[in-house]
Design a protein around this motif. Sequence first.
Motif, short mmCIF file in Angstrom:
data_model
loop_
_atom_site.label_atom_id
_atom_site.label_comp_id
_atom_site.label_asym_id
_atom_site.label_seq_id
_atom_site.Cartn_x
_atom_site.Cartn_y
_atom_site.Cartn_z
N GLY A 145 86.08 19.62 70.29
CA GLY A 145 85.85 20.68 69.21
C GLY A 145 84.41 20.29 68.63
O GLY A 145 84.02 20.62 67.27
N LYS A 146 83.51 19.70 69.65
CA LYS A 146 82.29 19.56 68.60
C LYS A 146 81.61 19.95 69.40
O LYS A 146 81.32 20.31 70.33
CB LYS A 146 82.15 17.51 68.92
CG LYS A 146 83.32 16.90 68.23
CD LYS A 146 82.91 15.71 68.40
CE LYS A 146 83.70 14.53 67.71
NZ LYS A 146 84.37 13.48 68.90
N PRO A 147 80.32 20.15 68.79
CA PRO A 147 79.33 20.98 69.25
C PRO A 147 78.45 20.26 70.52
O PRO A 147 78.58 18.67 70.81
CB PRO A 147 77.99 21.20 68.39
CG PRO A 147 78.49 20.27 67.45
CD PRO A 147 80.42 20.14 66.98
N ILE A 148 77.57 20.86 71.64
CA ILE A 148 77.59 19.97 73.02
C ILE A 148 76.24 20.87 72.59
O ILE A 148 75.94 21.76 73.51
CB ILE A 148 78.29 20.69 73.83
CG1 ILE A 148 80.27 20.57 73.91
CG2 ILE A 148 78.20 19.95 75.14
CD1 ILE A 148 80.54 20.24 74.49
N ALA A 149 75.20 19.69 72.85
CA ALA A 149 73.88 20.05 73.20
C ALA A 149 73.66 20.38 74.44
O ALA A 149 73.77 18.97 75.21
CB ALA A 149 72.75 19.25 72.63
N VAL A 150 72.77 21.00 74.94
CA VAL A 150 72.69 21.31 76.82
C VAL A 150 71.44 21.63 76.84
O VAL A 150 70.72 22.67 76.21
CB VAL A 150 73.88 21.67 76.76
CG1 VAL A 150 75.39 20.74 77.42
CG2 VAL A 150 73.86 22.85 76.93
N THR A 151 70.96 21.01 78.06
CA THR A 151 70.14 22.09 78.71
C THR A 151 70.18 22.66 80.18
O THR A 151 70.20 21.66 80.74
CB THR A 151 68.59 20.82 78.82
OG1 THR A 151 68.51 19.56 77.91
CG2 THR A 151 66.97 21.27 79.46
N MET A 152 70.16 24.13 79.81
CA MET A 152 70.00 25.00 80.41
C MET A 152 69.21 25.00 81.55
O MET A 152 67.92 24.60 80.70
CB MET A 152 70.91 25.53 80.24
CG MET A 152 71.99 26.18 80.03
SD MET A 152 73.04 25.14 80.80
CE MET A 152 74.68 24.75 80.13
N PRO A 153 68.61 25.70 82.77
CA PRO A 153 67.72 26.64 82.92
C PRO A 153 66.59 27.49 82.29
O PRO A 153 65.51 27.40 82.52
CB PRO A 153 67.97 27.11 84.22
CG PRO A 153 69.30 26.66 84.60
CD PRO A 153 70.26 26.37 83.59
N ASP A 154 67.70 28.26 81.48
CA ASP A 154 67.05 29.30 80.07
C ASP A 154 66.85 28.52 79.02
O ASP A 154 66.75 28.95 77.82
CB ASP A 154 67.87 30.14 80.08
CG ASP A 154 69.27 30.02 79.74
OD1 ASP A 154 69.58 28.73 80.44
OD2 ASP A 154 69.77 31.12 79.52
N GLY A 155 66.54 26.89 78.61
CA GLY A 155 66.05 26.42 77.92
C GLY A 155 67.24 25.12 77.04
O GLY A 155 68.23 25.82 77.94
N LYS A 156 66.78 24.46 75.64
CA LYS A 156 68.48 23.44 75.02
C LYS A 156 69.17 24.83 74.23
O LYS A 156 68.64 25.61 73.30
CB LYS A 156 67.14 22.91 74.04
CG LYS A 156 66.64 21.81 74.73
CD LYS A 156 66.15 21.01 74.00
CE LYS A 156 65.34 19.94 74.35
NZ LYS A 156 66.01 19.33 75.38
N LEU A 157 70.34 24.94 74.64
CA LEU A 157 71.37 25.28 73.80
C LEU A 157 72.09 24.46 73.29
O LEU A 157 72.41 23.43 73.42
CB LEU A 157 72.15 25.88 74.90
CG LEU A 157 71.48 26.84 75.50
CD1 LEU A 157 72.84 28.00 76.20
CD2 LEU A 157 71.68 27.89 74.47
N LYS A 158 72.74 24.44 72.08
CA LYS A 158 73.83 24.47 70.96
C LYS A 158 75.31 24.87 71.56
O LYS A 158 74.83 26.16 70.42
CB LYS A 158 73.32 23.48 69.67
CG LYS A 158 73.85 22.74 69.21
CD LYS A 158 73.45 21.97 68.16
CE LYS A 158 74.27 20.97 67.34
NZ LYS A 158 73.70 20.22 66.26
N LEU A 159 76.26 24.87 72.00
CA LEU A 159 77.43 25.01 71.88
C LEU A 159 78.68 24.51 71.13
O LEU A 159 78.48 23.49 71.16
CB LEU A 159 77.68 25.22 73.34
CG LEU A 159 77.15 25.40 74.45
CD1 LEU A 159 77.92 24.74 76.02
CD2 LEU A 159 76.72 27.13 74.82
N ASP A 160 78.73 26.20 70.13
CA ASP A 160 79.29 26.19 69.76
C ASP A 160 81.43 25.71 70.15
O ASP A 160 81.63 26.93 70.28
CB ASP A 160 79.34 27.18 68.44
CG ASP A 160 80.47 26.79 67.11
OD1 ASP A 160 81.61 25.87 66.65
OD2 ASP A 160 81.13 28.15 66.66
N CYS A 161 82.11 24.88 69.88
CA CYS A 161 83.35 24.27 70.26
C CYS A 161 84.10 24.50 68.96
O CYS A 161 85.28 23.95 68.92
CB CYS A 161 83.55 23.33 71.00
SG CYS A 161 82.41 23.30 72.69
#
Length: 348
Positions: A145-161
């Motif tokens: 349930g915590k936010p996940i900060a990831v680096t994807m080919p299209d840039g940095k993302l913060k995924l809301d869980c």
Amino acid sequence: MIDVARKLAFLLIGHAGLSALAKPLVGSVGAILMLHRVTALLERPESPNRHLSITPQFLDALIGEMKRMGYAFVSMDEAVARLRMANGGRFAALTADDAYRDNLTEALPVLEKHAAPIAIYVAPGLTGGEVDLWWEVLYDIVSAGKPIAVTMPDGKLKLDCSTPEGRAAAFRRLSDHIAGELREEEQRAVLRGWADMVGVDASAPNRTLLMNWNEIRRCAAHPLVTIGAHSVHHYNLKRLRKESALREMYRSRDMIEAELGRSPVHFAYPYGYAAAVGLRETDLAREAGFVSAVTTRHGVLRPEHADSLHALPRLSVNGRHQELAVMRAMLSGATTLAANRGRRLVTV
Ligand SMILES: [Zn+2]
């Protein structure tokens, strides 16, 4: 493709009625059924892995129904022999991928009741814990349930869980990243980085859900069980160089032989869909010396499969749709046509 097949199964049941499905439509001689988990402990309905679990009760009902329909349940050895025979009769072979512990504790008692054999495909890397059961770990990660900060080919993302929708979207995005964007050998380190970020133990699913070697030895000693190979690292073989893909095959066989004292002769391609297995892989499985190899392509068996023993399709027994009517529609061969643009003979 499996989704297409399932939708068509429902349509057929609605429009044609069940009687129209009683006879095989496409000259089917039998089917290989694909299972993963068999457990009465139901996963939460929102689990993205829900399709991988069926109950022992449904397995019992399915085998009973298929026996009434005239199917003989046979081992993979016998399935291959019957494909090579002109008039082998209608048969079904049960298979289970990844060697989940409940295959031993919950499926085997049902199989004993019916004297139905099963092939369990083992990936030694998963069994030994050198490889993570990433689809289960990923579900644990988003479920934190915590936010996940990831680096994807299209840039940095913060995924809301924090919401069910957010978790579902995060699971989809992260699994696409793992399966399609990262190199196979990079997947574990990246997955473990996410797990650490949200305080999830990435090795827990292997430990709790999969058999260890002692348990696999118990299965192997059982007269109804055939142990097959499933590559070493459960990598998508199509994404590997040819030599690496071949090595994944024969090393998994050698590692299983070292543990069990017996060399497996049947193989299941990891993932098994079109993006993971093609003609190159079927040639490699033959070159590696396996007698048969199964995919996850949707299809029933036809006599012509005797010439394509390294590209055998299966029918997935899907945890989301544990209904005999769906399975009857699939066994009729109708969904084979629909899922394969009218092709009757499904290979790769
Ligand atoms: Zn697998």
